[in-house]
Design a protein around this motif. Structure first.
Motif, PDB file in Angstrom:
ATOM      1  N   VAL A   1      -6.765  -7.710   4.802  1.00  0.00           N
ATOM      2  CA  VAL A   1      -6.014  -8.396   3.743  1.00  0.00           C
ATOM      3  C   VAL A   1      -5.079  -7.399   3.048  1.00  0.00           C
ATOM      4  O   VAL A   1      -4.078  -7.789   2.446  1.00  0.00           O
ATOM      5  CB  VAL A   1      -6.983  -9.047   2.728  1.00  0.00           C
ATOM      6  CG1 VAL A   1      -6.243  -9.553   1.496  1.00  0.00           C
ATOM      7  CG2 VAL A   1      -7.724 -10.206   3.382  1.00  0.00           C
ATOM      8  N   SER A   2      -5.376  -6.123   3.175  1.00  0.00           N
ATOM      9  CA  SER A   2      -4.619  -5.097   2.458  1.00  0.00           C
ATOM     10  C   SER A   2      -3.279  -4.797   3.136  1.00  0.00           C
ATOM     11  O   SER A   2      -3.242  -4.390   4.307  1.00  0.00           O
ATOM     12  CB  SER A   2      -5.443  -3.805   2.373  1.00  0.00           C
ATOM     13  OG  SER A   2      -4.614  -2.712   2.041  1.00  0.00           O
ATOM     14  N   ASN A   3      -2.201  -4.952   2.375  1.00  0.00           N
ATOM     15  CA  ASN A   3      -0.876  -4.638   2.918  1.00  0.00           C
ATOM     16  C   ASN A   3      -0.748  -3.145   3.220  1.00  0.00           C
ATOM     17  O   ASN A   3      -0.062  -2.753   4.163  1.00  0.00           O
ATOM     18  CB  ASN A   3       0.236  -5.120   1.976  1.00  0.00           C
ATOM     19  CG  ASN A   3      -0.064  -4.930   0.509  1.00  0.00           C
ATOM     20  OD1 ASN A   3      -1.220  -4.880   0.103  1.00  0.00           O
ATOM     21  ND2 ASN A   3       0.954  -4.825  -0.313  1.00  0.00           N
TER      22      ASN A   3
ATOM     23  N   GLY B   1     -10.391   5.739  -4.996  1.00  0.00           N
ATOM     24  CA  GLY B   1     -11.231   4.578  -4.704  1.00  0.00           C
ATOM     25  C   GLY B   1     -10.460   3.448  -4.046  1.00  0.00           C
ATOM     26  O   GLY B   1     -10.811   2.278  -4.185  1.00  0.00           O
ATOM     27  N   LYS B   2      -9.399   3.796  -3.328  1.00  0.00           N
ATOM     28  CA  LYS B   2      -8.563   2.756  -2.703  1.00  0.00           C
ATOM     29  C   LYS B   2      -8.631   2.848  -1.189  1.00  0.00           C
ATOM     30  O   LYS B   2      -8.927   3.909  -0.631  1.00  0.00           O
ATOM     31  CB  LYS B   2      -7.106   2.924  -3.156  1.00  0.00           C
ATOM     32  CG  LYS B   2      -6.898   2.603  -4.637  1.00  0.00           C
ATOM     33  CD  LYS B   2      -5.463   2.854  -5.055  1.00  0.00           C
ATOM     34  CE  LYS B   2      -5.297   2.724  -6.556  1.00  0.00           C
ATOM     35  NZ  LYS B   2      -5.094   1.360  -7.022  1.00  0.00           N
ATOM     36  N   ILE B   3      -8.312   1.716  -0.567  1.00  0.00           N
ATOM     37  CA  ILE B   3      -8.108   1.720   0.874  1.00  0.00           C
ATOM     38  C   ILE B   3      -6.613   1.524   1.120  1.00  0.00           C
ATOM     39  O   ILE B   3      -5.929   0.932   0.268  1.00  0.00           O
ATOM     40  CB  ILE B   3      -8.956   0.625   1.570  1.00  0.00           C
ATOM     41  CG1 ILE B   3      -8.779  -0.753   0.890  1.00  0.00           C
ATOM     42  CG2 ILE B   3     -10.416   0.980   1.550  1.00  0.00           C
ATOM     43  CD1 ILE B   3      -8.231  -1.776   1.771  1.00  0.00           C
ATOM     44  N   PRO B   4      -6.075   2.025   2.244  1.00  0.00           N
ATOM     45  CA  PRO B   4      -6.809   2.629   3.348  1.00  0.00           C
ATOM     46  C   PRO B   4      -7.078   4.117   3.107  1.00  0.00           C
ATOM     47  O   PRO B   4      -6.452   4.733   2.260  1.00  0.00           O
ATOM     48  CB  PRO B   4      -5.823   2.472   4.514  1.00  0.00           C
ATOM     49  CG  PRO B   4      -4.485   2.636   3.864  1.00  0.00           C
ATOM     50  CD  PRO B   4      -4.632   1.972   2.523  1.00  0.00           C
TER      51      PRO B   4
ATOM     52  N   ALA C   1      -6.272   9.766   1.853  1.00  0.00           N
ATOM     53  CA  ALA C   1      -5.880   8.457   1.324  1.00  0.00           C
ATOM     54  C   ALA C   1      -4.436   8.546   0.854  1.00  0.00           C
ATOM     55  O   ALA C   1      -3.836   9.622   0.887  1.00  0.00           O
ATOM     56  CB  ALA C   1      -6.800   8.051   0.177  1.00  0.00           C
ATOM     57  N   GLU C   2      -3.906   7.425   0.407  1.00  0.00           N
ATOM     58  CA  GLU C   2      -2.502   7.211   0.046  1.00  0.00           C
ATOM     59  C   GLU C   2      -1.709   7.032   1.348  1.00  0.00           C
ATOM     60  O   GLU C   2      -1.554   7.958   2.153  1.00  0.00           O
ATOM     61  CB  GLU C   2      -1.909   8.326  -0.817  1.00  0.00           C
ATOM     62  CG  GLU C   2      -2.468   8.356  -2.245  1.00  0.00           C
ATOM     63  CD  GLU C   2      -2.196   7.064  -3.017  1.00  0.00           C
ATOM     64  OE1 GLU C   2      -1.067   6.583  -2.988  1.00  0.00           O
ATOM     65  OE2 GLU C   2      -3.134   6.537  -3.637  1.00  0.00           O
ATOM     66  N   THR C   3      -1.192   5.825   1.496  1.00  0.00           N
ATOM     67  CA  THR C   3      -0.573   5.430   2.763  1.00  0.00           C
ATOM     68  C   THR C   3       0.586   6.341   3.163  1.00  0.00           C
ATOM     69  O   THR C   3       0.721   6.694   4.335  1.00  0.00           O
ATOM     70  CB  THR C   3      -0.140   3.953   2.665  1.00  0.00           C
ATOM     71  OG1 THR C   3      -1.296   3.183   2.313  1.00  0.00           O
ATOM     72  CG2 THR C   3       0.438   3.453   3.974  1.00  0.00           C
ATOM     73  N   VAL C   4       1.389   6.741   2.202  1.00  0.00           N
ATOM     74  CA  VAL C   4       2.522   7.610   2.557  1.00  0.00           C
ATOM     75  C   VAL C   4       2.004   8.936   3.131  1.00  0.00           C
ATOM     76  O   VAL C   4       2.559   9.456   4.109  1.00  0.00           O
ATOM     77  CB  VAL C   4       3.426   7.853   1.323  1.00  0.00           C
ATOM     78  CG1 VAL C   4       4.516   8.852   1.651  1.00  0.00           C
ATOM     79  CG2 VAL C   4       4.055   6.539   0.875  1.00  0.00           C
TER      80      VAL C   4
ATOM     81  N   VAL D   1      10.300   0.746  -2.445  1.00  0.00           N
ATOM     82  CA  VAL D   1       9.466  -0.414  -2.097  1.00  0.00           C
ATOM     83  C   VAL D   1       8.116  -0.314  -2.803  1.00  0.00           C
ATOM     84  O   VAL D   1       7.639  -1.287  -3.403  1.00  0.00           O
ATOM     85  CB  VAL D   1       9.281  -0.528  -0.567  1.00  0.00           C
ATOM     86  CG1 VAL D   1       8.223  -1.582  -0.229  1.00  0.00           C
ATOM     87  CG2 VAL D   1      10.610  -0.860   0.115  1.00  0.00           C
ATOM     88  N   GLN D   2       7.523   0.879  -2.773  1.00  0.00           N
ATOM     89  CA  GLN D   2       6.182   1.006  -3.358  1.00  0.00           C
ATOM     90  C   GLN D   2       6.212   0.918  -4.879  1.00  0.00           C
ATOM     91  O   GLN D   2       5.445   0.171  -5.496  1.00  0.00           O
ATOM     92  CB  GLN D   2       5.515   2.318  -2.933  1.00  0.00           C
ATOM     93  CG  GLN D   2       4.154   2.513  -3.590  1.00  0.00           C
ATOM     94  CD  GLN D   2       3.250   3.534  -2.920  1.00  0.00           C
ATOM     95  OE1 GLN D   2       2.049   3.341  -2.866  1.00  0.00           O
ATOM     96  NE2 GLN D   2       3.806   4.592  -2.411  1.00  0.00           N
ATOM     97  N   LEU D   3       7.106   1.685  -5.506  1.00  0.00           N
ATOM     98  CA  LEU D   3       7.056   1.829  -6.969  1.00  0.00           C
ATOM     99  C   LEU D   3       7.692   0.665  -7.715  1.00  0.00           C
ATOM    100  O   LEU D   3       7.229   0.280  -8.779  1.00  0.00           O
ATOM    101  CB  LEU D   3       7.766   3.126  -7.392  1.00  0.00           C
ATOM    102  CG  LEU D   3       7.099   4.425  -6.968  1.00  0.00           C
ATOM    103  CD1 LEU D   3       7.980   5.609  -7.320  1.00  0.00           C
ATOM    104  CD2 LEU D   3       5.736   4.549  -7.637  1.00  0.00           C
TER     105      LEU D   3
HETATM  106  N1  LIG Z   1      -0.964   3.901  -3.364  1.00  0.00           N
HETATM  107  C1  LIG Z   1      -2.039   3.432  -2.505  1.00  0.00           C
HETATM  108  C2  LIG Z   1      -2.297   1.974  -2.800  1.00  0.00           C
HETATM  109  C3  LIG Z   1      -3.438   1.391  -1.973  1.00  0.00           C
HETATM  110  C4  LIG Z   1      -3.990   0.161  -2.629  1.00  0.00           C
HETATM  111  O1  LIG Z   1      -3.558  -0.289  -3.702  1.00  0.00           O
HETATM  112  N2  LIG Z   1      -4.984  -0.419  -1.972  1.00  0.00           N
HETATM  113  C5  LIG Z   1      -5.640  -1.578  -2.541  1.00  0.00           C
HETATM  114  C6  LIG Z   1      -5.904  -2.610  -1.465  1.00  0.00           C
HETATM  115  S1  LIG Z   1      -4.352  -3.292  -0.909  1.00  0.00           S
HETATM  116  C7  LIG Z   1      -6.958  -1.125  -3.138  1.00  0.00           C
HETATM  117  O2  LIG Z   1      -7.634  -0.294  -2.587  1.00  0.00           O
HETATM  118  N3  LIG Z   1      -7.291  -1.680  -4.310  1.00  0.00           N
HETATM  119  C8  LIG Z   1      -8.494  -1.359  -4.999  1.00  0.00           C
HETATM  120  C9  LIG Z   1      -8.232  -0.655  -6.291  1.00  0.00           C
HETATM  121  O3  LIG Z   1      -7.066  -0.473  -6.669  1.00  0.00           O
HETATM  122  O4  LIG Z   1      -9.202  -0.278  -6.932  1.00  0.00           O
HETATM  123  C10 LIG Z   1      -1.653   3.684  -1.059  1.00  0.00           C
HETATM  124  O5  LIG Z   1      -0.491   4.010  -0.817  1.00  0.00           O
HETATM  125  O6  LIG Z   1      -2.499   3.634  -0.162  1.00  0.00           O
END
Ligand SMILES: N[C@@H](CCC(=O)N[C@@H](CS)C(=O)NCC(=O)O)C(=O)O
Length: 229
Positions: free
Chosen positions: A8-10, A46-49, A59-62, A95-97
């Motif tokens: 579900v995560s973009n 604490g974020k994915i991916p 972590a951090e997509t970039v 796009v991100q910010l």
């Molecule tokens: N800046 C992060 C953003 C990643 C992000 O926001 N992931 C969301 C899922 S789409 C997430 O983990 N959300 C949980 C949270 O923010 O605690 C990246 O580039 O990977």
């Protein structure tokens, strides 16, 4: 390498598509974002991916995209030349910010069964409009955002626009892709790529289940059909 996240995560989808486009050998480990110590040891926010590598997790997509580009041989996904590379990163940042992050504050109302405050709805729109105006100045899809070669800017933007478009339509009855000339054709070209088909084949049922689970006010048309059948 193992990519942790869920479809579900973009952000997860962008990282997964980049690994596929790069021809990388990787596995997917279904993982939800969390804030416990064990999870934070892998993904500090604490974020994915996040990507598990032989040296540890990133972590951090970039950052993940930059890592992939350096360690995975295969077709380059950043353009050649310092200026064009910087331009790709500029587009990714915008796009991100200025598009994805403000739109994200509408996700509770759009996708999570919540209600967005009128102040939030009013505050987000000008930021997104400004971001899209900047993109329309910087890109002329031909057919990709930076010309003839697919880059991380395309992959990153596609998954954020795909989800962001839904939040825009739900909240404002407006379109992101209408804001930039040529973006509709670009979107269709991106949607037809084998990597995109693979990623979206997992996204669509997962997103439908997510909306249903959250009791989202707005349901995907395909979900409505399923619900009413
Ligand atoms: N800046 C992060 C953003 C990643 C992000 O926001 N992931 C969301 C899922 S789409 C997430 O983990 N959300 C949980 C949270 O923010 O605690 C990246 O580039 O990977």
């Amino acid at each position: 390498m193992a990519l942790h996240g869920y479809p579900v995560s973009n952000y997860f989808n962008a990282a997964r598509a980049a690994l596929i486009e790069k021809g990388a050998a990787f596995t997917i480990v279904p993982t939800r974002a969390a804030q416990d110590e064990a999870f934070l040891a892998h993904s500090a926010m604490g974020k994915i991916p996040y990507l598990r590598t032989g040296q540890g997790c990133i972590a951090e997509t970039v950052a993940i995209l930059e890592y992939i580009e350096e360690v995975v041989p295969g077709v380059p996904l950043y353009p050649t030349g310092a200026f064009a590379r910087a331009r790709a990163r500029q587009i990714i940042n915008i796009v991100q910010l200025y598009v994805e992050t403000p739109l994200r504050s509408l996700y509770p109302g759009a996708f999570m069964g919540g209600v967005n405050a009128p102040e939030t709805i009013a505050a987000v729109r000008p930021v997104v409009d400004r971001g899209m105006r900047a993109l329309s100045q910087l890109v002329t899809p031909a057919p990709f955002l930076l010309g003839g070669q697919l880059t991380y800017a395309d992959i990153f933007a596609f998954y954020h626009f795909d989800l962001g478009e839904r939040a825009m339509r739900f909240t404002y009855g407006a379109s992101l892709v209408d804001a930039v000339p040529g973006l509709h054709d670009w979107f269709d070209i991106m949607a037809a790529r084998p990597s995109t088909r693979t990623v979206l084949a997992d996204f669509h049922p997962a997103f439908a289940a997510y909306l249903r689970d959250k009791g989202a006010a707005w349901l995907e048309p395909e979900l409505k059909e399923t619900t009413h059948a």
